[in-house]
Design an enzyme around this catalytic site. Structure first.
Site, PDB file in Angstrom:
ATOM      1  N   THR A 152      13.681 111.613 -38.508  1.00 48.33           N
ATOM      2  CA  THR A 152      13.908 112.653 -37.512  1.00 48.33           C
ATOM      3  C   THR A 152      12.686 113.547 -37.356  1.00 48.33           C
ATOM      4  O   THR A 152      12.044 113.901 -38.331  1.00 48.33           O
ATOM      5  CB  THR A 152      15.094 113.523 -37.984  1.00 48.33           C
ATOM      6  OG1 THR A 152      16.241 112.705 -38.119  1.00 48.33           O
ATOM      7  CG2 THR A 152      15.374 114.646 -37.000  1.00 48.33           C
ATOM      8  N   GLY A 199      24.669 112.252 -37.253  1.00 54.14           N
ATOM      9  CA  GLY A 199      24.177 113.012 -38.387  1.00 54.14           C
ATOM     10  C   GLY A 199      24.074 114.480 -38.038  1.00 54.14           C
ATOM     11  O   GLY A 199      24.757 114.979 -37.138  1.00 54.14           O
ATOM     12  N   ASP A 200      23.185 115.175 -38.721  1.00 51.81           N
ATOM     13  CA  ASP A 200      23.058 116.617 -38.518  1.00 51.81           C
ATOM     14  C   ASP A 200      22.178 116.991 -37.341  1.00 51.81           C
ATOM     15  O   ASP A 200      22.250 118.114 -36.836  1.00 51.81           O
ATOM     16  CB  ASP A 200      22.467 117.256 -39.781  1.00 51.81           C
ATOM     17  CG  ASP A 200      21.044 116.771 -40.041  1.00 51.81           C
ATOM     18  OD1 ASP A 200      20.855 115.558 -40.203  1.00 51.81           O
ATOM     19  OD2 ASP A 200      20.123 117.596 -40.080  1.00 51.81           O
ATOM     20  N   GLY A 254      21.790 113.091 -43.062  1.00 52.72           N
ATOM     21  CA  GLY A 254      22.476 114.083 -42.245  1.00 52.72           C
ATOM     22  C   GLY A 254      23.838 114.489 -42.752  1.00 52.72           C
ATOM     23  O   GLY A 254      24.227 115.654 -42.644  1.00 52.72           O
ATOM     24  N   ARG A 270      28.410 106.970 -35.091  1.00 55.51           N
ATOM     25  CA  ARG A 270      28.020 107.876 -36.169  1.00 55.51           C
ATOM     26  C   ARG A 270      27.053 108.946 -35.665  1.00 55.51           C
ATOM     27  O   ARG A 270      26.145 108.679 -34.899  1.00 55.51           O
ATOM     28  CB  ARG A 270      27.361 107.088 -37.300  1.00 55.51           C
ATOM     29  CG  ARG A 270      26.855 107.941 -38.471  1.00 55.51           C
ATOM     30  CD  ARG A 270      25.386 108.276 -38.359  1.00 55.51           C
ATOM     31  NE  ARG A 270      24.900 109.011 -39.542  1.00 55.51           N
ATOM     32  CZ  ARG A 270      23.683 109.544 -39.636  1.00 55.51           C
ATOM     33  NH1 ARG A 270      22.828 109.441 -38.630  1.00 55.51           N
ATOM     34  NH2 ARG A 270      23.313 110.176 -40.725  1.00 55.51           N
ATOM     35  N   THR A 317      15.880 117.486 -42.244  1.00 57.67           N
ATOM     36  CA  THR A 317      15.633 116.066 -42.074  1.00 57.67           C
ATOM     37  C   THR A 317      16.195 115.334 -43.286  1.00 57.67           C
ATOM     38  O   THR A 317      16.438 115.936 -44.332  1.00 57.67           O
ATOM     39  CB  THR A 317      14.120 115.779 -41.914  1.00 57.67           C
ATOM     40  OG1 THR A 317      13.921 114.391 -41.622  1.00 57.67           O
ATOM     41  CG2 THR A 317      13.350 116.134 -43.173  1.00 57.67           C
ATOM     42  N   GLY A 318      16.426 114.031 -43.131  1.00 59.21           N
ATOM     43  CA  GLY A 318      16.984 113.277 -44.245  1.00 59.21           C
ATOM     44  C   GLY A 318      18.427 112.892 -44.002  1.00 59.21           C
ATOM     45  O   GLY A 318      18.864 112.746 -42.863  1.00 59.21           O
TER      46      GLY A 318
END
Length: 339
Positions: free
Chosen positions: A199, A229-230, A253, A227, A250-251
């Site tokens: 991201t 994520g954040d 989520g 799906r 980042t990473g």
């Protein structure tokens, strides 16, 4: 005679100091950092993205315009995790997520968006031209088309097609720690190269001292259909409070969402922590929640406070972030928790 307004301001400051917090931790008016614009973004891809943002900031432009222009650079690149060149979901379709937030709590977001080259631009249109914060899926695409964005072909890039066919051999779905550095599951680019990253999240402060942020991604490669994520979630992947600071994540989520990560970092800065200390405290919270499983994931935060100080912290080794100001541009290896 002391007016009621002055009395309330004095009382609020007094209560903050009595609680062991500096008065500036309250939501007081922002303090301008005139002539000192700054942009910070995630991973080595941030070096190119920051240059896009700096073209705006160096001319006295708004932080909001800068964070939009900056991440558009990454959206246009062929990479594993951002833009239409990214890896698809398990059904072989690339879906994009993005959000943007300005200095007045205005925000916009899109999720599960298909066939649009620059989701960050659509997110800004959601913010400015609708009464909503988030549009998703088919509705987000319909809105984008109505706003004049062309539909790109529904097909994978050649390298993403190869990566997808390789994935289908096992159909294994799990996080890949530091995929941006590992060389695994990437469509193009050398191992550890600039085209291989996660991201892209970006924070900027303009010459007026105002803050804004953006975040854009194609999400975890080969994810379940639908799906999220954040990255498109205000308060998780991105949050801006112009009286305090801004933060982005980042990473993995799912684990950022569990603690409303970006909002948590900003609130910790409100309590008086430096940007790096606030990022570290949020990472430590995730590590406590995950326990032994923390070593299976990567999470990192970047942050800027209203004074123009910046910092970052990661769960594991390998996270880097790019910083650009009037004096120089640099890629910094983040400190991390798990040794």
């Amino acid at each position: 005679m002391t007016t009621r307004r002055k009395f309330l301001t004095f009382s609020a400051a007094s209560l903050a100091m009595a609680a062991g917090r500096p008065a500036e931790a309250l939501s007081l008016p922002p303090r301008a950092v005139a002539g000192k614009p700054l942009v910070i973004s995630t991973w080595d891809a941030g070096l190119n993205a920051n240059q896009g943002a700096w073209k705006v900031l160096s001319k006295g432009g708004r932080a909001l315009d800068a964070v939009e222009a900056g991440v558009m650079v990454t959206e246009a690149e062929q990479s594993c995790c951002v833009g239409l060149g990214g890896n698809p979901d398990r059904d072989g379709i690339v879906t994009l997520d993005a959000c943007i937030m300005d200095d007045q709590f205005n925000c916009g977001s899109v999720a599960a968006l298909e066939r649009i080259k620059h989701p960050i631009q659509v997110a800004r249109r959601v913010m400015e031209r609708t009464p909503h914060v988030m549009l998703v899926g088919e509705g987000a695409q319909q809105f984008a088309v109505a706003q004049g964005f062309p539909l790109e072909p529904q097909k994978l890039s050649p390298d993403a097609e190869l990566a997808y066919r390789e994935w289908l051999k096992t159909s294994q779905y799990k996080p890949v720690v530091n995929i941006e550095n590992s060389g695994s599951k990437k469509p193009v680019g050398p191992v550890g190269g600039a085209n291989n990253h996660d991201t892209i999240a970006m924070l900027a402060q303009d010459a007026r001292g105002n803050l804004s942020g953006s975040c854009t991604t194609s999400g975890m490669g080969f994810k379940m259909r639908g799906r999220l994520g954040d990255s498109p979630l205000i308060g998780a992947g991105l949050f801006v409070d112009n009286a305090v600071g801004a933060a982005a994540a980042t990473g993995q989520g799912e684990d950022v969402i569990r603690i409303a990560g970006a909002h948590t970092v900003v609130e910790l800065m409100r309590q008086g922590l430096s940007p790096k200390a606030a990022c570290k405290a949020a990472v430590e919270r995730i590590a406590r929640i995950k326990g032994a499983k923390a070593r299976d994931i990567q999470v990192a935060f970047i942050a800027v406070n209203i004074q123009g100080q910046h910092g970052a912290f990661a769960l594991q080794q390998g996270f880097s972030y790019a910083v650009c100001d009037a004096s120089n541009q640099q890629l910094i290896q983040s400190e991390y928790l798990l040794k």
